[in-house]
Design an enzyme around this catalytic site. Structure first.
Site, PDB file in Angstrom:
ATOM      1  N   THR A 185       0.821  -1.207   0.000  1.00 28.98           N
ATOM      2  CA  THR A 185       0.000   0.000   0.000  1.00 28.98           C
ATOM      3  C   THR A 185       0.859   1.264   0.000  1.00 28.98           C
ATOM      4  O   THR A 185       2.007   1.236   0.456  1.00 28.98           O
ATOM      5  CB  THR A 185      -0.898  -0.019   1.264  1.00 28.98           C
ATOM      6  OG1 THR A 185      -1.407   1.284   1.497  1.00 28.98           O
ATOM      7  CG2 THR A 185      -0.113  -0.408   2.515  1.00 28.98           C
ATOM      8  N   ASP A 186       0.268   2.364  -0.446  1.00 33.76           N
ATOM      9  CA  ASP A 186       0.989   3.652  -0.376  1.00 33.76           C
ATOM     10  C   ASP A 186       1.106   4.148   1.067  1.00 33.76           C
ATOM     11  O   ASP A 186       1.882   5.062   1.350  1.00 33.76           O
ATOM     12  CB  ASP A 186       0.296   4.714  -1.250  1.00 33.76           C
ATOM     13  CG  ASP A 186      -1.156   4.995  -0.865  1.00 33.76           C
ATOM     14  OD1 ASP A 186      -1.688   4.322   0.038  1.00 33.76           O
ATOM     15  OD2 ASP A 186      -1.764   5.895  -1.479  1.00 33.76           O
ATOM     16  N   GLU A 187       0.336   3.533   1.986  1.00 32.79           N
ATOM     17  CA  GLU A 187       0.310   4.037   3.370  1.00 32.79           C
ATOM     18  C   GLU A 187       1.650   3.833   4.085  1.00 32.79           C
ATOM     19  O   GLU A 187       1.909   4.466   5.103  1.00 32.79           O
ATOM     20  CB  GLU A 187      -0.857   3.405   4.140  1.00 32.79           C
ATOM     21  CG  GLU A 187      -2.173   3.675   3.426  1.00 32.79           C
ATOM     22  CD  GLU A 187      -3.426   3.310   4.212  1.00 32.79           C
ATOM     23  OE1 GLU A 187      -3.387   3.283   5.446  1.00 32.79           O
ATOM     24  OE2 GLU A 187      -4.453   3.062   3.555  1.00 32.79           O
ATOM     25  N   TYR A 222      -1.561  -0.681  10.988  1.00 33.98           N
ATOM     26  CA  TYR A 222      -1.731  -1.340   9.678  1.00 33.98           C
ATOM     27  C   TYR A 222      -0.545  -1.048   8.773  1.00 33.98           C
ATOM     28  O   TYR A 222       0.097  -1.968   8.244  1.00 33.98           O
ATOM     29  CB  TYR A 222      -3.039  -0.869   9.008  1.00 33.98           C
ATOM     30  CG  TYR A 222      -3.106  -1.157   7.513  1.00 33.98           C
ATOM     31  CD1 TYR A 222      -3.117  -2.462   7.038  1.00 33.98           C
ATOM     32  CD2 TYR A 222      -3.144  -0.113   6.573  1.00 33.98           C
ATOM     33  CE1 TYR A 222      -3.173  -2.724   5.660  1.00 33.98           C
ATOM     34  CE2 TYR A 222      -3.201  -0.367   5.207  1.00 33.98           C
ATOM     35  CZ  TYR A 222      -3.214  -1.671   4.760  1.00 33.98           C
ATOM     36  OH  TYR A 222      -3.257  -1.938   3.401  1.00 33.98           O
ATOM     37  N   LYS A 275       2.427  -3.487   7.253  1.00 23.25           N
ATOM     38  CA  LYS A 275       2.652  -3.643   5.803  1.00 23.25           C
ATOM     39  C   LYS A 275       4.092  -3.256   5.452  1.00 23.25           C
ATOM     40  O   LYS A 275       4.753  -3.906   4.650  1.00 23.25           O
ATOM     41  CB  LYS A 275       1.669  -2.787   4.994  1.00 23.25           C
ATOM     42  CG  LYS A 275       0.229  -3.260   4.991  1.00 23.25           C
ATOM     43  CD  LYS A 275       0.006  -4.624   4.354  1.00 23.25           C
ATOM     44  CE  LYS A 275       0.189  -4.644   2.863  1.00 23.25           C
ATOM     45  NZ  LYS A 275      -0.216  -5.956   2.284  1.00 23.25           N
TER      46      LYS A 275
HETATM   47  P1  NAD Z   1      -9.526  -7.407   2.295  1.00 19.88           P
HETATM   48  O1  NAD Z   1      -9.487  -7.135   3.757  1.00 19.88           O
HETATM   49  O2  NAD Z   1     -10.770  -7.123   1.524  1.00 19.88           O
HETATM   50  O3  NAD Z   1      -9.160  -8.936   2.031  1.00 19.88           O
HETATM   51  C1  NAD Z   1      -8.122  -9.601   2.689  1.00 19.88           C
HETATM   52  C2  NAD Z   1      -8.248 -11.086   2.406  1.00 19.88           C
HETATM   53  O4  NAD Z   1      -7.154 -11.757   3.086  1.00 19.88           O
HETATM   54  C3  NAD Z   1      -9.545 -11.723   2.941  1.00 19.88           C
HETATM   55  O5  NAD Z   1     -10.092 -12.585   1.967  1.00 19.88           O
HETATM   56  C4  NAD Z   1      -9.087 -12.505   4.162  1.00 19.88           C
HETATM   57  O6  NAD Z   1      -9.895 -13.644   4.433  1.00 19.88           O
HETATM   58  C5  NAD Z   1      -7.670 -12.898   3.766  1.00 19.88           C
HETATM   59  N1  NAD Z   1      -6.823 -13.153   4.932  1.00 19.88           N
HETATM   60  C6  NAD Z   1      -6.676 -12.366   6.027  1.00 19.88           C
HETATM   61  N2  NAD Z   1      -5.829 -12.957   6.902  1.00 19.88           N
HETATM   62  C7  NAD Z   1      -5.423 -14.126   6.329  1.00 19.88           C
HETATM   63  C8  NAD Z   1      -4.542 -15.154   6.732  1.00 19.88           C
HETATM   64  N3  NAD Z   1      -3.912 -15.131   7.925  1.00 19.88           N
HETATM   65  N4  NAD Z   1      -4.336 -16.199   5.897  1.00 19.88           N
HETATM   66  C9  NAD Z   1      -4.974 -16.251   4.688  1.00 19.88           C
HETATM   67  N5  NAD Z   1      -5.835 -15.301   4.265  1.00 19.88           N
HETATM   68  C10 NAD Z   1      -6.057 -14.250   5.074  1.00 19.88           C
HETATM   69  O7  NAD Z   1      -8.282  -6.616   1.702  1.00 19.88           O
HETATM   70  P2  NAD Z   1      -8.134  -5.795   0.325  1.00 19.88           P
HETATM   71  O8  NAD Z   1      -8.658  -4.440   0.522  1.00 19.88           O
HETATM   72  O9  NAD Z   1      -8.624  -6.635  -0.793  1.00 19.88           O
HETATM   73  O10 NAD Z   1      -6.546  -5.695   0.246  1.00 19.88           O
HETATM   74  C11 NAD Z   1      -5.781  -6.740  -0.337  1.00 19.88           C
HETATM   75  C12 NAD Z   1      -4.309  -6.392  -0.273  1.00 19.88           C
HETATM   76  O11 NAD Z   1      -4.082  -5.167  -0.977  1.00 19.88           O
HETATM   77  C13 NAD Z   1      -3.793  -6.161   1.146  1.00 19.88           C
HETATM   78  O12 NAD Z   1      -2.509  -6.703   1.233  1.00 19.88           O
HETATM   79  C14 NAD Z   1      -3.758  -4.643   1.287  1.00 19.88           C
HETATM   80  O13 NAD Z   1      -2.761  -4.247   2.192  1.00 19.88           O
HETATM   81  C15 NAD Z   1      -3.439  -4.222  -0.135  1.00 19.88           C
HETATM   82  N6  NAD Z   1      -3.945  -2.896  -0.530  1.00 19.88           N
HETATM   83  C16 NAD Z   1      -5.262  -2.569  -0.340  1.00 19.88           C
HETATM   84  C17 NAD Z   1      -5.726  -1.326  -0.764  1.00 19.88           C
HETATM   85  C18 NAD Z   1      -7.182  -0.944  -0.623  1.00 19.88           C
HETATM   86  O14 NAD Z   1      -7.536   0.201  -0.908  1.00 19.88           O
HETATM   87  N7  NAD Z   1      -8.051  -1.829  -0.221  1.00 19.88           N
HETATM   88  C19 NAD Z   1      -4.839  -0.419  -1.365  1.00 19.88           C
HETATM   89  C20 NAD Z   1      -3.499  -0.793  -1.538  1.00 19.88           C
HETATM   90  C21 NAD Z   1      -3.068  -2.045  -1.119  1.00 19.88           C
HETATM   91  P1  TYD Z   2     -10.742   3.977   4.531  1.00 18.52           P
HETATM   92  O1  TYD Z   2     -11.720   3.565   3.491  1.00 18.52           O
HETATM   93  O2  TYD Z   2     -10.792   3.329   5.870  1.00 18.52           O
HETATM   94  O3  TYD Z   2      -9.286   3.815   3.877  1.00 18.52           O
HETATM   95  P2  TYD Z   2      -7.830   4.296   4.438  1.00 18.52           P
HETATM   96  O4  TYD Z   2      -7.943   4.627   5.862  1.00 18.52           O
HETATM   97  O5  TYD Z   2      -7.004   3.058   4.220  1.00 18.52           O
HETATM   98  O6  TYD Z   2      -7.424   5.429   3.568  1.00 18.52           O
HETATM   99  O7  TYD Z   2     -10.878   5.545   4.761  1.00 18.52           O
HETATM  100  C1  TYD Z   2     -10.740   6.470   3.702  1.00 18.52           C
HETATM  101  C2  TYD Z   2     -10.801   7.856   4.291  1.00 18.52           C
HETATM  102  O8  TYD Z   2     -12.114   8.094   4.823  1.00 18.52           O
HETATM  103  C3  TYD Z   2      -9.841   8.061   5.459  1.00 18.52           C
HETATM  104  O9  TYD Z   2      -9.322   9.391   5.407  1.00 18.52           O
HETATM  105  C4  TYD Z   2     -10.719   7.898   6.692  1.00 18.52           C
HETATM  106  C5  TYD Z   2     -12.077   8.401   6.218  1.00 18.52           C
HETATM  107  N1  TYD Z   2     -13.245   7.742   6.841  1.00 18.52           N
HETATM  108  C6  TYD Z   2     -14.254   8.530   7.440  1.00 18.52           C
HETATM  109  O10 TYD Z   2     -14.183   9.762   7.464  1.00 18.52           O
HETATM  110  N2  TYD Z   2     -15.313   7.881   7.999  1.00 18.52           N
HETATM  111  C7  TYD Z   2     -15.430   6.521   8.007  1.00 18.52           C
HETATM  112  O11 TYD Z   2     -16.426   5.979   8.558  1.00 18.52           O
HETATM  113  C8  TYD Z   2     -14.397   5.736   7.383  1.00 18.52           C
HETATM  114  C9  TYD Z   2     -14.472   4.239   7.374  1.00 18.52           C
HETATM  115  C10 TYD Z   2     -13.327   6.399   6.809  1.00 18.52           C
END
Ligand code: NAD
Ligand code: TYD
Length: 370
Positions: free
Chosen positions: A135-137, A178, A182
């Protein structure tokens, strides 16, 4: 059936993982795709109903922290590629329960790396790939130097809310449990490349949105709340900025990088699409109300400012120029189009939302895979 190669996609039952599994299963019938997922609250096999009967798809319920099981799965299936998405992914949960994030994101990634290494190293690394999705975080937070936003800044090479971006060489400075977990996992992946010569790739992507995202994250949570006329809890003043990318564009980038990315490299993935939370929320209200046939402005009063998230990162903005210049990837969808598609999808899939918010989907699969 004989396959050219077998790939494990971890976290394939989650939001982004399900889009990656779908793309690979449909695009590469010559690959066997194993979706390895523990099925936590965020994993939902209903996300993959349309591919579950394909001959090149297999689901294995496993925990990435379970080293012996992972080793066994890699060797018995002669796995040559791993695309690693499994993680705990929600910042708010990490603030409440950091241990779970360290366990899955750090120890889980390490267990996967080591399991792949002990199988691959004696055979030689050729044709092997360990691709870690991050992630970019991990880069921390950027300042909001233009709080009012300047849409013309893009033409001058800047962002609307500040001129700086995260690049591949930005120093890691994670703030939340988080992002700290990561960041640590990213370091382990690079250490396996530098120490053992494992062919690794790391990508750092901005916030994703689209179908099948668990409704604890901003966009699906708010669409569902608007529909049911529930309050929209905006953290702080809603001034934080996120850089949004449609999930299928991320999946497409993952495909390109898995096949063509240079070993040992890092690529940033993002769409140069920064939005201040409050502005994005207004677009969500407007779009949802329009699609539901409600008069414009009728749900604006759902906006409720609440206590800010602890350590809330102010601004994320990704520079994905390297990916565009080296591998030709660009986002295909304009934000307006992506948001329209996304709001429509959630409105048309109330059953999916009800299922995941009630937890019923878990009971069903717990029974099936116990
Ligand atoms: P998500 O939370 O929707 O899904 C995570 C999946 O991992 C789930 O299916 C869960 O069951 C599985 N999982 C969790 N713990 C596990 C374990 N111990 N063993 C096996 N499986 C396990 O997450 P997402 O939003 O789809 O993100 C996927 C990846 O992309 C993550 O690594 C996250 O850090 C990265 N990412 C997410 C975003 C975003 O905006 N969602 C952006 C950049 C990077
Ligand atoms: P989120 O979807 O949790 O992603 P991330 O924290 O990984 O960026 O949140 C996106 C943005 O929205 C973040 O600045 C937090 C804000 N946010 C709210 O203001 N209210 C909410 O209920 C949630 C879940 C997020």
């Amino acid at each position: 059936m004989e396959f050219d190669r077998t790939i494990i996609i971890t976290g394939g039952a989650g939001f982004i993982g399900s889009h990656v599994v779908r793309l690979f299963v449909n695009k590469y019938p010559e690959y066997k795709i194993i979706n390895l997922d523990k099925l936590t609250y965020a994993g939902n096999l209903a996300n993959l109903k349309d591919v579950e009967d394909k001959p090149n798809y297999q689901f294995i319920k496993a925990d990435i922290c379970d080293y012996e099981t992972i080793k066994e799965i890699i060797s018995t299936n002669n796995v040559t590629g791993i695309i690693h998405l499994a993680a705990e992914s929600h910042v708010d949960r990490s603030i409440v329960d950091p241990f779970t994030f360290a366990r899955t994101n750090v120890m889980g990634t390490l267990s996967l790396l080591q399991a792949a290494r002990v199988f691959w190293e004696p055979q030689g690394w050729a044709g092997r790939r360990f691709y870690h999705i991050s992630t970019d975080e991990v880069y921390g937070a950027l300042e909001l130097t233009k709080p009012e936003g300047d849409p013309s800044a893009k033409e001058c090479g800047g962002g609307p809310f500040g001129d700086d971006f995260f690049t591949e060489s930005t120093k890691y400075q994670p703030h939340s449990p988080y992002s700290a977990a990561k960041a640590s996992s990213d370091h382990f992946v690079r250490a396996y490349h530098d120490t053992y010569g494992m062919p690794t790739l790391v990508t750092n992507c901005s916030n994703n949105y689209g179908p099948f995202q668990f409704p604890e994250k901003l966009i699906p949570l708010f669409i569902n709340n608007i529909r049911h006329r529930r309050p929209l809890p905006v953290y702080g003043k809603g001034e934080n900025v996120r850089d949004w990318l449609y999930v299928e564009d991320h999946a497409r980038a993952i495909d390109i990088i898995f096949h063509e990315g240079k070993i040992g490299e890092t690529y940033n993935i993002g769409g140069f699409n920064e939005w201040k939370n409050i502005d994005l929320i207004k677009v969500l209200i407007k779009t949802t109300d329009r699609l539901l046939g409600r008069p414009e402005g009728s749900d604006d009063d759902l906006i409720t400012f609440v206590t800010d998230r602890k350590g809330h990162d102010m601004r994320y903005a990704i520079d994905s120029t390297k990916l565009k210049e080296e591998l030709g990837w660009e986002p295909s969808l304009q934000f307006e189009e992506g948001i329209e598609k996304t709001v429509k999808w959630y409105l048309e899939h109330q059953d999916w939302l009800d299922n995941v918010t009630s937890g019923d989907y878990m009971k069903y699969y717990e029974e099936m895979y116990k």
